[in-house]
Design a protein around this motif. Sequence first.
Motif, PDB file in Angstrom:
ATOM      1  N   GLY A  35       0.203  -1.278  -0.185  1.00 52.56           N
ATOM      2  CA  GLY A  35      -0.213  -0.186  -0.143  1.00 52.56           C
ATOM      3  C   GLY A  35       0.922   0.698  -0.065  1.00 52.56           C
ATOM      4  N   GLY A  36       2.277   1.069   0.215  1.00 47.03           N
ATOM      5  CA  GLY A  36       2.904   2.454  -0.006  1.00 47.03           C
ATOM      6  C   GLY A  36       2.320   3.420   1.884  1.00 47.03           C
ATOM      7  N   LEU A  37       2.274   2.803   2.662  1.00 49.65           N
ATOM      8  CA  LEU A  37       2.238   3.346   3.756  1.00 49.65           C
ATOM      9  C   LEU A  37       3.479   3.412   4.791  1.00 49.65           C
ATOM     10  CD1 LEU A  37      -1.297   2.511   5.233  1.00 49.65           C
ATOM     11  CD2 LEU A  37      -1.135   4.231   3.150  1.00 49.65           C
ATOM     12  N   ARG A  38       4.019   4.436   5.352  1.00 51.89           N
ATOM     13  CA  ARG A  38       4.802   4.436   6.045  1.00 51.89           C
ATOM     14  C   ARG A  38       4.773   4.598   7.548  1.00 51.89           C
ATOM     15  NH1 ARG A  38       7.584   9.892   4.308  1.00 51.89           N
ATOM     16  NH2 ARG A  38       8.531   9.672   6.488  1.00 51.89           N
ATOM     17  N   LEU A  39       3.245   4.933   8.125  1.00 51.08           N
ATOM     18  CA  LEU A  39       2.750   4.588   9.167  1.00 51.08           C
ATOM     19  C   LEU A  39       1.387   4.446   9.147  1.00 51.08           C
ATOM     20  CD1 LEU A  39       3.753   4.727  12.158  1.00 51.08           C
ATOM     21  CD2 LEU A  39       3.222   7.532  12.010  1.00 51.08           C
ATOM     22  N   LEU A  40       1.191   3.622  10.001  1.00 53.72           N
ATOM     23  CA  LEU A  40      -0.421   3.281  10.168  1.00 53.72           C
ATOM     24  C   LEU A  40      -0.969   3.246  11.912  1.00 53.72           C
ATOM     25  CD1 LEU A  40      -3.255   2.322   8.927  1.00 53.72           C
ATOM     26  CD2 LEU A  40      -2.835  -0.068   9.396  1.00 53.72           C
ATOM     27  N   ARG A  41      -2.153   4.726  12.371  1.00 53.48           N
ATOM     28  CA  ARG A  41      -2.211   4.608  13.573  1.00 53.48           C
ATOM     29  C   ARG A  41      -3.739   3.975  13.839  1.00 53.48           C
ATOM     30  NH1 ARG A  41      -2.106   9.717  11.892  1.00 53.48           N
ATOM     31  NH2 ARG A  41      -4.109  10.124  12.057  1.00 53.48           N
ATOM     32  N   PRO A  42      -3.833   3.147  14.743  1.00 53.13           N
ATOM     33  CA  PRO A  42      -5.619   2.481  15.062  1.00 53.13           C
ATOM     34  C   PRO A  42      -6.066   3.602  15.300  1.00 53.13           C
ATOM     35  CG  PRO A  42      -3.771   1.769  16.436  1.00 53.13           C
ATOM     36  CD  PRO A  42      -2.684   3.501  15.472  1.00 53.13           C
ATOM     37  N   GLY A  43      -7.310   3.415  14.904  1.00 49.44           N
ATOM     38  CA  GLY A  43      -8.388   4.265  14.765  1.00 49.44           C
ATOM     39  C   GLY A  43      -8.765   4.754  13.218  1.00 49.44           C
ATOM     40  N   GLN A  44      -7.351   4.802  12.878  1.00 53.45           N
ATOM     41  CA  GLN A  44      -7.584   5.437  10.995  1.00 53.45           C
ATOM     42  C   GLN A  44      -8.116   4.221   9.838  1.00 53.45           C
ATOM     43  OE1 GLN A  44      -3.357   5.969  10.095  1.00 53.45           O
ATOM     44  NE2 GLN A  44      -3.698   7.015   8.880  1.00 53.45           N
ATOM     45  N   ARG A  45      -9.631   4.372   8.547  1.00 57.45           N
ATOM     46  CA  ARG A  45      -9.757   4.240   7.945  1.00 57.45           C
ATOM     47  C   ARG A  45      -9.264   3.742   7.137  1.00 57.45           C
ATOM     48  NH1 ARG A  45     -14.849   0.870   8.324  1.00 57.45           N
ATOM     49  NH2 ARG A  45     -15.132   1.503   7.138  1.00 57.45           N
ATOM     50  N   VAL A  46      -9.180   2.047   6.968  1.00 54.16           N
ATOM     51  CA  VAL A  46      -8.003   1.814   5.681  1.00 54.16           C
ATOM     52  C   VAL A  46      -8.930   1.020   4.893  1.00 54.16           C
ATOM     53  CG1 VAL A  46      -6.687   1.965   7.529  1.00 54.16           C
ATOM     54  CG2 VAL A  46      -8.322  -0.098   6.545  1.00 54.16           C
ATOM     55  N   ARG A  47      -8.683   1.574   3.293  1.00 50.13           N
ATOM     56  CA  ARG A  47      -8.791   0.444   2.464  1.00 50.13           C
ATOM     57  C   ARG A  47      -8.045  -0.737   2.683  1.00 50.13           C
ATOM     58  NH1 ARG A  47      -8.477  -0.946  -3.308  1.00 50.13           N
ATOM     59  NH2 ARG A  47      -6.013   0.185  -3.273  1.00 50.13           N
ATOM     60  N   ILE A  48      -9.057  -2.151   2.052  1.00 51.49           N
ATOM     61  CA  ILE A  48      -7.959  -3.258   2.365  1.00 51.49           C
ATOM     62  C   ILE A  48      -8.308  -4.280   0.659  1.00 51.49           C
ATOM     63  CG2 ILE A  48      -8.034  -3.417   4.698  1.00 51.49           C
ATOM     64  CD1 ILE A  48     -10.133  -5.900   4.480  1.00 51.49           C
ATOM     65  N   GLU A  49      -7.532  -5.263   0.283  1.00 48.44           N
ATOM     66  CA  GLU A  49      -7.698  -5.482  -0.898  1.00 48.44           C
ATOM     67  C   GLU A  49      -7.410  -7.354  -0.067  1.00 48.44           C
ATOM     68  OE1 GLU A  49      -5.898  -5.031  -4.912  1.00 48.44           O
ATOM     69  OE2 GLU A  49      -6.791  -3.126  -4.621  1.00 48.44           O
ATOM     70  N   THR A  50      -8.075  -8.151  -0.273  1.00 51.69           N
ATOM     71  CA  THR A  50      -8.331  -9.974  -0.095  1.00 51.69           C
ATOM     72  C   THR A  50      -8.584 -10.822  -0.791  1.00 51.69           C
ATOM     73  OG1 THR A  50     -10.741  -9.912   0.355  1.00 51.69           O
ATOM     74  CG2 THR A  50      -9.000  -8.519   1.961  1.00 51.69           C
ATOM     75  N   GLU A  51      -7.998 -11.962  -0.089  1.00 50.91           N
ATOM     76  CA  GLU A  51      -8.159 -13.024  -1.063  1.00 50.91           C
ATOM     77  C   GLU A  51      -8.368 -14.009  -0.069  1.00 50.91           C
ATOM     78  OE1 GLU A  51      -4.440 -13.048  -3.337  1.00 50.91           O
ATOM     79  OE2 GLU A  51      -3.222 -15.212  -1.655  1.00 50.91           O
ATOM     80  N   GLY A  52      -9.103 -15.405  -0.486  1.00 52.87           N
ATOM     81  CA  GLY A  52     -10.077 -15.804  -0.210  1.00 52.87           C
ATOM     82  C   GLY A  52     -11.145 -15.855   1.190  1.00 52.87           C
ATOM     83  N   GLU A  53     -11.566 -16.953   1.845  1.00 54.23           N
ATOM     84  CA  GLU A  53     -12.249 -16.327   2.329  1.00 54.23           C
ATOM     85  C   GLU A  53     -12.694 -16.955   3.872  1.00 54.23           C
ATOM     86  OE1 GLU A  53     -15.934 -18.711   0.368  1.00 54.23           O
ATOM     87  OE2 GLU A  53     -15.061 -17.197  -0.284  1.00 54.23           O
ATOM     88  N   GLY A  54     -13.500 -17.412   4.482  1.00 53.29           N
ATOM     89  CA  GLY A  54     -13.778 -17.577   5.864  1.00 53.29           C
ATOM     90  C   GLY A  54     -12.224 -17.352   6.791  1.00 53.29           C
TER      91      GLY A  54
END
Length: 67
Positions: A35-54
């Motif tokens: 994602g090219g991020l340098r830092l992430l703080r709890p509570g921030q809204r993020v976009r995620i991409e996933t694969e698989g399920e369950g």
Amino acid sequence: MQATAYTYDPESRSGQVLLDDGTPVPFDAPAFDAGGLRLLRPGQRVRIETEGEGDGLRITLVTLQTF
């Protein structure tokens, strides 16, 4: 898909997000780095991409949510 950052360890560049239903899902350094991020703080809204399920759901990308 959107989620909320829940935990983040800057040394390992891994952590967890909470899906909108409250389910915690871990992410690893390659997903964070993609994602090219340098830092992430709890509570921030993020976009995620996933694969698989369950139980096999895996996050492949974490980036900031933009509108």
